[in-house]
Design a protein around this motif. Structure first.
Motif, PDB file in Angstrom:
ATOM      1  N   TRP A   1      43.605  43.354  51.314  1.00 48.72           N
ATOM      2  CA  TRP A   1      42.483  42.714  52.011  1.00 48.72           C
ATOM      3  C   TRP A   1      41.388  43.708  52.387  1.00 48.72           C
ATOM      4  CZ3 TRP A   1      44.917  38.723  55.962  1.00 48.72           C
ATOM      5  CH2 TRP A   1      45.510  37.682  55.242  1.00 48.72           C
ATOM      6  N   PRO A   2      41.732  44.881  52.929  1.00 47.75           N
ATOM      7  CA  PRO A   2      40.656  45.821  53.290  1.00 47.75           C
ATOM      8  C   PRO A   2      39.855  46.315  52.081  1.00 47.75           C
ATOM      9  CG  PRO A   2      42.708  46.407  54.390  1.00 47.75           C
ATOM     10  CD  PRO A   2      43.050  45.386  53.354  1.00 47.75           C
ATOM     11  N   VAL A   3      40.504  46.361  50.926  1.00 48.94           N
ATOM     12  CA  VAL A   3      39.824  46.841  49.713  1.00 48.94           C
ATOM     13  C   VAL A   3      38.681  45.910  49.329  1.00 48.94           C
ATOM     14  CG1 VAL A   3      40.112  47.396  47.266  1.00 48.94           C
ATOM     15  CG2 VAL A   3      41.944  47.943  48.902  1.00 48.94           C
ATOM     16  N   TYR A   4      38.905  44.611  49.498  1.00 47.12           N
ATOM     17  CA  TYR A   4      37.926  43.617  49.047  1.00 47.12           C
ATOM     18  C   TYR A   4      37.167  42.958  50.207  1.00 47.12           C
ATOM     19  CZ  TYR A   4      40.428  44.354  44.745  1.00 47.12           C
ATOM     20  OH  TYR A   4      41.002  44.948  43.643  1.00 47.12           O
ATOM     21  N   GLY A   5      37.445  43.392  51.414  1.00 46.09           N
ATOM     22  CA  GLY A   5      36.708  42.863  52.554  1.00 46.09           C
ATOM     23  C   GLY A   5      36.990  41.410  52.849  1.00 46.09           C
ATOM     24  N   VAL A   6      38.253  40.973  52.632  1.00 46.10           N
ATOM     25  CA  VAL A   6      38.631  39.587  52.903  1.00 46.10           C
ATOM     26  C   VAL A   6      39.716  39.569  53.971  1.00 46.10           C
ATOM     27  CG1 VAL A   6      38.013  38.873  50.568  1.00 46.10           C
ATOM     28  CG2 VAL A   6      40.379  39.546  51.073  1.00 46.10           C
ATOM     29  N   ASP A   7      39.997  38.373  54.496  1.00 45.04           N
ATOM     30  CA  ASP A   7      40.971  38.288  55.570  1.00 45.04           C
ATOM     31  C   ASP A   7      41.871  37.062  55.483  1.00 45.04           C
ATOM     32  OD1 ASP A   7      39.150  36.313  56.167  1.00 45.04           O
ATOM     33  OD2 ASP A   7      38.610  37.099  58.144  1.00 45.04           O
ATOM     34  N   GLN A   8      41.901  36.428  54.296  1.00 40.13           N
ATOM     35  CA  GLN A   8      42.730  35.237  54.135  1.00 40.13           C
ATOM     36  C   GLN A   8      42.853  34.876  52.657  1.00 40.13           C
ATOM     37  OE1 GLN A   8      40.533  31.522  55.401  1.00 40.13           O
ATOM     38  NE2 GLN A   8      39.060  33.086  56.082  1.00 40.13           N
ATOM     39  N   PRO A   9      43.901  34.128  52.298  1.00 43.00           N
ATOM     40  CA  PRO A   9      44.035  33.675  50.913  1.00 43.00           C
ATOM     41  C   PRO A   9      43.011  32.588  50.574  1.00 43.00           C
ATOM     42  CG  PRO A   9      46.162  33.720  52.026  1.00 43.00           C
ATOM     43  CD  PRO A   9      45.108  33.852  53.084  1.00 43.00           C
ATOM     44  N   ILE A  10      42.810  32.400  49.286  1.00 44.08           N
ATOM     45  CA  ILE A  10      41.942  31.350  48.765  1.00 44.08           C
ATOM     46  C   ILE A  10      42.671  30.649  47.618  1.00 44.08           C
ATOM     47  CG2 ILE A  10      39.835  32.620  49.347  1.00 44.08           C
ATOM     48  CD1 ILE A  10      39.629  33.267  46.286  1.00 44.08           C
ATOM     49  N   TRP A  11      42.092  29.560  47.113  1.00 48.09           N
ATOM     50  CA  TRP A  11      42.673  28.937  45.939  1.00 48.09           C
ATOM     51  C   TRP A  11      41.581  28.503  44.974  1.00 48.09           C
ATOM     52  CZ3 TRP A  11      41.861  23.923  44.220  1.00 48.09           C
ATOM     53  CH2 TRP A  11      41.248  23.036  45.124  1.00 48.09           C
ATOM     54  N   GLY A  12      41.974  28.380  43.716  1.00 49.87           N
ATOM     55  CA  GLY A  12      41.097  27.881  42.664  1.00 49.87           C
ATOM     56  C   GLY A  12      41.940  27.137  41.644  1.00 49.87           C
ATOM     57  N   GLU A  13      41.347  26.774  40.530  1.00 56.35           N
ATOM     58  CA  GLU A  13      42.058  25.998  39.516  1.00 56.35           C
ATOM     59  C   GLU A  13      42.297  26.822  38.257  1.00 56.35           C
ATOM     60  OE1 GLU A  13      40.267  22.188  38.819  1.00 56.35           O
ATOM     61  OE2 GLU A  13      40.940  21.432  40.770  1.00 56.35           O
ATOM     62  N   VAL A  14      43.360  26.448  37.531  1.00 61.27           N
ATOM     63  CA  VAL A  14      43.701  27.034  36.239  1.00 61.27           C
ATOM     64  C   VAL A  14      43.517  25.942  35.190  1.00 61.27           C
ATOM     65  CG1 VAL A  14      45.498  28.138  34.852  1.00 61.27           C
ATOM     66  CG2 VAL A  14      45.359  28.599  37.311  1.00 61.27           C
ATOM     67  N   TYR A  15      42.845  26.271  34.092  1.00 59.97           N
ATOM     68  CA  TYR A  15      42.525  25.286  33.065  1.00 59.97           C
ATOM     69  C   TYR A  15      43.284  25.552  31.776  1.00 59.97           C
ATOM     70  CZ  TYR A  15      38.640  24.606  36.301  1.00 59.97           C
ATOM     71  OH  TYR A  15      37.891  24.405  37.422  1.00 59.97           O
ATOM     72  N   SER A  16      43.470  24.495  30.997  1.00 58.90           N
ATOM     73  CA  SER A  16      44.225  24.606  29.745  1.00 58.90           C
ATOM     74  C   SER A  16      43.597  25.613  28.794  1.00 58.90           C
ATOM     75  CB  SER A  16      44.324  23.232  29.066  1.00 58.90           C
ATOM     76  OG  SER A  16      43.034  22.699  28.800  1.00 58.90           O
ATOM     77  N   GLU A  17      42.273  25.675  28.754  1.00 62.58           N
ATOM     78  CA  GLU A  17      41.603  26.582  27.828  1.00 62.58           C
ATOM     79  C   GLU A  17      41.763  28.046  28.232  1.00 62.58           C
ATOM     80  OE1 GLU A  17      37.028  26.749  29.396  1.00 62.58           O
ATOM     81  OE2 GLU A  17      37.637  24.942  28.334  1.00 62.58           O
ATOM     82  N   GLY A  18      42.159  28.300  29.465  1.00 62.02           N
ATOM     83  CA  GLY A  18      42.348  29.660  29.945  1.00 62.02           C
ATOM     84  C   GLY A  18      43.803  30.029  30.128  1.00 62.02           C
ATOM     85  N   LEU A  19      44.703  29.304  29.449  1.00 59.39           N
ATOM     86  CA  LEU A  19      46.130  29.578  29.542  1.00 59.39           C
ATOM     87  C   LEU A  19      46.595  30.199  28.224  1.00 59.39           C
ATOM     88  CD1 LEU A  19      48.631  29.263  31.365  1.00 59.39           C
ATOM     89  CD2 LEU A  19      49.002  27.026  30.301  1.00 59.39           C
ATOM     90  N   PHE A  20      47.114  31.422  28.290  1.00 58.97           N
ATOM     91  CA  PHE A  20      47.500  32.174  27.108  1.00 58.97           C
ATOM     92  C   PHE A  20      48.995  32.476  27.120  1.00 58.97           C
ATOM     93  CE2 PHE A  20      43.044  32.975  27.684  1.00 58.97           C
ATOM     94  CZ  PHE A  20      42.503  33.104  26.412  1.00 58.97           C
ATOM     95  N   SER A  21      49.581  32.588  25.927  1.00 56.27           N
ATOM     96  CA  SER A  21      50.944  33.085  25.796  1.00 56.27           C
ATOM     97  C   SER A  21      50.885  34.575  25.489  1.00 56.27           C
ATOM     98  CB  SER A  21      51.684  32.347  24.672  1.00 56.27           C
ATOM     99  OG  SER A  21      51.033  32.546  23.426  1.00 56.27           O
ATOM    100  N   THR A  22      52.029  35.236  25.531  1.00 57.85           N
ATOM    101  CA  THR A  22      52.048  36.694  25.397  1.00 57.85           C
ATOM    102  C   THR A  22      51.677  37.171  24.000  1.00 57.85           C
ATOM    103  OG1 THR A  22      54.425  36.617  24.922  1.00 57.85           O
ATOM    104  CG2 THR A  22      53.751  36.970  27.206  1.00 57.85           C
ATOM    105  N   ASP A  23      51.753  36.301  22.996  1.00 61.46           N
ATOM    106  CA  ASP A  23      51.403  36.722  21.637  1.00 61.46           C
ATOM    107  C   ASP A  23      49.924  36.502  21.320  1.00 61.46           C
ATOM    108  OD1 ASP A  23      51.502  33.987  21.630  1.00 61.46           O
ATOM    109  OD2 ASP A  23      52.743  33.810  19.829  1.00 61.46           O
ATOM    110  N   GLN A  24      49.152  36.072  22.307  1.00 65.12           N
ATOM    111  CA  GLN A  24      47.724  35.855  22.118  1.00 65.12           C
ATOM    112  C   GLN A  24      46.924  36.976  22.779  1.00 65.12           C
ATOM    113  OE1 GLN A  24      48.048  31.743  23.942  1.00 65.12           O
ATOM    114  NE2 GLN A  24      46.557  31.284  22.330  1.00 65.12           N
ATOM    115  N   PRO A  25      46.169  37.761  22.008  1.00 69.38           N
ATOM    116  CA  PRO A  25      45.307  38.764  22.641  1.00 69.38           C
ATOM    117  C   PRO A  25      44.223  38.092  23.469  1.00 69.38           C
ATOM    118  CG  PRO A  25      44.796  38.572  20.309  1.00 69.38           C
ATOM    119  CD  PRO A  25      46.021  37.736  20.542  1.00 69.38           C
ATOM    120  N   VAL A  26      43.795  38.755  24.519  1.00 71.10           N
ATOM    121  CA  VAL A  26      42.763  38.212  25.405  1.00 71.10           C
ATOM    122  C   VAL A  26      41.461  38.953  25.150  1.00 71.10           C
ATOM    123  CG1 VAL A  26      42.033  37.915  27.794  1.00 71.10           C
ATOM    124  CG2 VAL A  26      44.427  37.533  27.159  1.00 71.10           C
ATOM    125  N   ASN A  27      40.423  38.203  24.793  1.00 72.80           N
ATOM    126  CA  ASN A  27      39.106  38.771  24.549  1.00 72.80           C
ATOM    127  C   ASN A  27      38.373  38.913  25.883  1.00 72.80           C
ATOM    128  OD1 ASN A  27      36.521  39.441  23.791  1.00 72.80           O
ATOM    129  ND2 ASN A  27      36.250  37.731  22.377  1.00 72.80           N
TER     130      ASN A  27
END
Length: 234
Positions: free
Chosen positions: A41-67
């Motif tokens: 938290w001190p590194v990024y200047g935050v003081d609490q957790p947050i949440w967001g969404e994960v989408y199908s187009e951004g879900l990779f398996s280990t055999d897929q390189p990430v660009n």
């Protein structure tokens, strides 16, 4: 930044993020919980957790390189991911929440910052979709009682190539992945509730480390997980 001089509240930031998601129209497969590791938290200047969404187009398996070209100032976070069989609700205790989990898996979340130098407020990070880039998901492990009760004790070692970078432990994320799930459920509004079939990536067990094209990163997860995960960047 979007929230200088207190211009945005947390509720306003989540409202903006929701409106952006509605415009994008992407297929949601789960949620990410960020800033669950209080040590950073001190590194990024935050003081609490947050949440967001994960989408199908951004879900990779280990055999897929990430660009990495599609991400801004990308960093890697080794995480424990939960797969939900049933929808959790706020009235559940931790044992009941654990009963909603069907599988666990190692994961690398690739996070990004549209704010130069990773300088932002909590509200800024929410507006920027929780800083989520993509998720590399490893092999799924059945969520037995022993696995679920041992997640907080899972040790982790992070490597860039053959170089040891940092170690961590499951409890680094709010005391453990089930505790993260409980916190997420408490954060969500009635219209954002988790559903069966979604995944939840529970936050980094180390710091978030900058990554570059041509690198290969790996992580060893011990204890009840006893598995490895790797990713190659282009």
């Amino acid at each position: 930044m979007t929230s200088e001089a207190g211009q945005l509240t947390l509720d306003e930031a989540y409202s903006i993020a929701s409106r952006v998601r509605g415009i994008q129209g992407k297929k949601r497969v789960g949620r990410k919980v960020g800033f669950t590791n209080r040590a950073i938290w001190p590194v990024y200047g935050v003081d609490q957790p947050i949440w967001g969404e994960v989408y199908s187009e951004g879900l990779f398996s280990t055999d897929q390189p990430v660009n990495l070209a599609r991400y801004s100032e990308p960093r890697i976070e080794p995480e424990i991911v939960l797969g939900l069989k049933h929808a959790p609700i706020a009235e559940m205790d931790n044992a009941q929440l654990a009963g909603c989990v069907e599988w666990v898996a190692p994961g690398f979340e690739i996070v990004q910052s549209i704010y130069p130098g990773w300088k932002f407020s909590v509200e800024d990070s929410i507006v920027a979709q929780g800083l989520h880039g993509c998720l590399v998901l490893g092999d799924k492990i059945a969520a037995t009682h022993d696995v679920l009760t041992g997640l907080a004790e899972v040790p982790l070692a992070l490597f860039k190539g053959a170089e040891a970078i940092e170690s961590g432990k499951g409890e680094n994320a709010l005391g453990g992945p089930i505790e993260v799930l409980a916190h997420l459920v408490s954060l969500l509004s009635d219209t954002d509730q988790l559903q069966g079939g979604e995944l939840v990536t529970t936050g980094t067990l180390t710091d978030a480390w900058p990554v570059s094209p041509g690198e290969q990163w790996s992580a060893g997860f011990g204890g009840v997980m006893d598995t490895e995960l790797s990713v190659r960047f282009t």
